[in-house]
Scaffold this active site. Sequence first.
Site, short mmCIF file in Angstrom:
data_model
loop_
_atom_site.label_atom_id
_atom_site.label_comp_id
_atom_site.label_asym_id
_atom_site.label_seq_id
_atom_site.Cartn_x
_atom_site.Cartn_y
_atom_site.Cartn_z
N CYS A 98 -13.21 -8.74 -6.88
CA CYS A 98 -13.62 -9.71 -5.87
C CYS A 98 -13.06 -11.11 -6.11
CB CYS A 98 -15.14 -9.74 -5.73
SG CYS A 98 -16.03 -10.46 -7.12
N HIS B 100 -20.69 -11.93 -6.88
CA HIS B 100 -19.69 -11.53 -5.90
C HIS B 100 -19.04 -12.81 -5.38
CE1 HIS B 100 -17.45 -9.45 -2.94
NE2 HIS B 100 -18.14 -9.90 -1.91
N ASP C 206 -14.84 -12.50 3.76
CA ASP C 206 -14.90 -11.74 2.51
C ASP C 206 -13.81 -10.68 2.54
OD1 ASP C 206 -15.52 -10.37 0.23
OD2 ASP C 206 -17.66 -10.21 0.64
#
EC number: 2.3.2.13
Length: 707
Positions: free
Chosen positions: A283, A346, A369
Site C-alpha cells: 500500500c 493502510h 486509493d
Amino acid sequence: MEPIEVQSTEFYPKDNARENHTAEYDLVNNPDFPTPILRRGCNFFFAIRFNRDFDEINDVVRVRFGFGPKPNVIRGTRAILPILARQKVLPKNTHMWSSCVTRIDGNIVMLQVHIPPNAQVGIWKCSIQTNISGQRDKRYDHKVEDDIYILFNPWCEDDGVYMPDEKEKQEYILNENGKIWCGTFKKPVGRHWIFGQFDDIVLPAAVLLLDKSGLAPADRGSPVLVTRAISAVINSVDDDGLLEGRWDGNYSDGTSPHAWTGSVAILDQYLRTGGTPMKYGQCWVFSAATVSVCRALGIPCRSVTNYVSAHDTNCSLTVDKYFDLFGNKIENGPEGDCNDSCWNFHVWNDVWMTRPDLPPGYGGWQIIDATPQEQSDRIFRCGPASVEAVRKGLVGYLYDTPFVFSEVNADIIHFQEDQNSDWGFSRLKINQYHVGRKIVTKRSDLTDEKGDSDMWNITSFYKNLEGTEAERLAVYNAVKGVPKAQHLYDFPSEVQEDVFFDLVDIDSIPFGENFEVRVEMENRSGETRTISAVLSASSIFYTGVTASQVKRLQQTFTLDSNQKETLKITITPEEYLDKLVDHGLIKIYAIANVKETKQTWSEEDDFTLIKPEITVEIADACKVGEDCSVSLSFQNPLDLPLTDCIYTIEGLQKPKTVQFRDVQPKETVNISDSFKAKRPGERRIVVNFNSRQMQGISGTSKVTVLL
C-alpha cells in the site's frame, strides 16, 4: 502565388516554463531537446518561421492543437487558431483557446497562445495549415514534431485543482521528497521517499498510465475522472498498470516492496519495458507512486496513513472476527467466506479539487486509493471520495464513500463459538473505538530528517472524536444507507460484568529483545469467580493476516472477592525471530470467560519490532556532475547473520542498487559509496538496506548541491 510554407517553429520551453510554473522539469531543461511543458489557464509564446515574408492580407494560416488519436472540436480535443494580424491582444474569454500576434518580423510571426483552464491533460500535438485567401485547392500542412505537455494548474483560480495557499502548493505540487508513515498507531514510523515528479521519465510514464487506464481523451480535463483513473492504473489488476501487489513475503522473482526508496526506478522500468507491471508493491508503494504521478500531472496530492484500517468486504460497516471454543481465531470465519480484516496501517492518497458533481461544501481533499482491495464498477479502484462526506457519514455521495467510511469508522465485533447459541456463536464484544485510531500525513511546513516531528495528525478531518455524539451520528447516518449494517447495531443489553480485565499495551520492542504480554484482572464482586483465559501472540502481515503463532497460554483459575491477578507470557528472540514477516509486527489476542456470570471479554493489541537506523554522512562539498562520497553505517542488532543483503541509494541521481556481503551477528557495518548529483539546490539522499532477516533498514541526509 504559392501558399506560404512553414520552415520551423519555436516553443521557447525554458522561457514559457517560468510563467507556467514548470521550470523544475528535467524535460524542459534537456540541453539537446527541451520539451515544452505548460499549464492550462496560462499563456505561452510560440514563433513560426516561414519560407518568405508573411502577407497578412493574402496568407491564410491556421495553427491547430490536437489531443488524442481523433481530435475533435466538439469534444474539446481540437483547437483551431487562425493567425490574424489585427488580433494584437488576447480575448477576454479565458475559457477558450485563443491567440494573438505579438510581432511580425518579415518571415517570422510571434504568437501568444492562451490555454483554457479546462483543457485535457497530457500530450498535445501541433500542426499548421497554410493556403492563399480564396484558394482552397492548394494548401500545405506542417506537422510540428514537438510533444506539448499540458498539465493541471493549481495556480489558476479557474482550474478545478486550484489551491490558494502558496505553502501548500510548495509541498503538494513542488516537493520531490516526502514521508510515508508505517509502523503502528502507538509507534508511527516515517519512511522517507523520493517522489521525483520532475525526473525526465516520470511525466511520460504518467501519460502512458493514463493511456493504459482507458480514460477517454475527452474526459482527461476532469480532475475527478483523471484521479479515479489513476487509482485504477497504479495497480496492475484489470489494466496491466504500474505495480503488481504481493503480501505473502515472497519477492524472489521481483523487488521487495521494502527495497524501493522512491518512485523513479519503478516508473523508469515500467516505461522502458513498454508497460510491464513492476514487481512488487504494497500500500505505501502504491500511494507513493500515486503522489509522483499526480504531482507530475499538476494535481495536489499527499500520502495519508490510516492506523488500524478496516477492510469491510460485505458492506456491513463492521469488521467481524470469529474465535473457537478454545480462543483460537478462525481465519475467514466459520463458513470460510468472511474476509473482513483490520490492517495495522493502510496508506492511501488525498487529492485536492473542486467537486462540481457534489453539493457545495464537499470539495477540497478527496480520497483515492490505488491499493487493489475491492472492485468499484467492476474495476479495482477507489475514489475520489470527499473527506467531508466521509466525516459526516454521507455514504451516498460518489465515489466509494461507504468503503472509505468503513476504513476509518467500522466497529469491530468479536464472536466466539457458543454451543448454546442458535447459530453457533455469541458476541463477545463490539469495539467502537479501535478502527481509524490515528490518521496522519506529512506537515507542509516542516521536514524532520532524523525524527518524526513532521507528522501531522489529521484524524479530525476524517472523523469526529470517538465517543462523541457527532461521531455516533455519523455512524448512524452511514448505517441508514447500508441495510446490511442495521441488524448489527441492535444488540441485547449487556450481562453482569463484575470482573475487570486489562491487556497492557506494548508500544514497541527493539529487534532481538525479549517482550512480555500481560493481562491484569480484578474480581470486583463479593463472590468467587472462575475464569477461563487464553493469551496468544502471533506474527502478522501488516494487512492483519496471521503468519505464524509464536506462543499461546490457556489457563483456568479462581479469583476470590476483590482479588487481583496477572496472566503473562514472556517471549524470547529465539521464539519469534524465525516467525517474523514484513514489518516485524506482532498481534496479541486475549479472551476471557467468567463461569458464574457468563461475562465475556476480549481484546487485541499489536506492536512492531524496531529496526536500527542507518547513519548517512555526506562530504561537505558536493557539485553537480562531480563524484561526491557518502558513508553509511548501522549495527546488526541480532545474534544472527544478515544474508542476501542489498542497499539502494536515491535522491541526487538515478536510483542505485548494490549487492552487499553477509553481515555478521552484532557487527557494525560501514559502507563507502559515491554519487553524481544532476541538479543544484538543497537535496535529500535516501538509503535503504534489506536482507533476508530484516527489511527496510533506512536512513537519510540532506545535502546542498552547488553548480
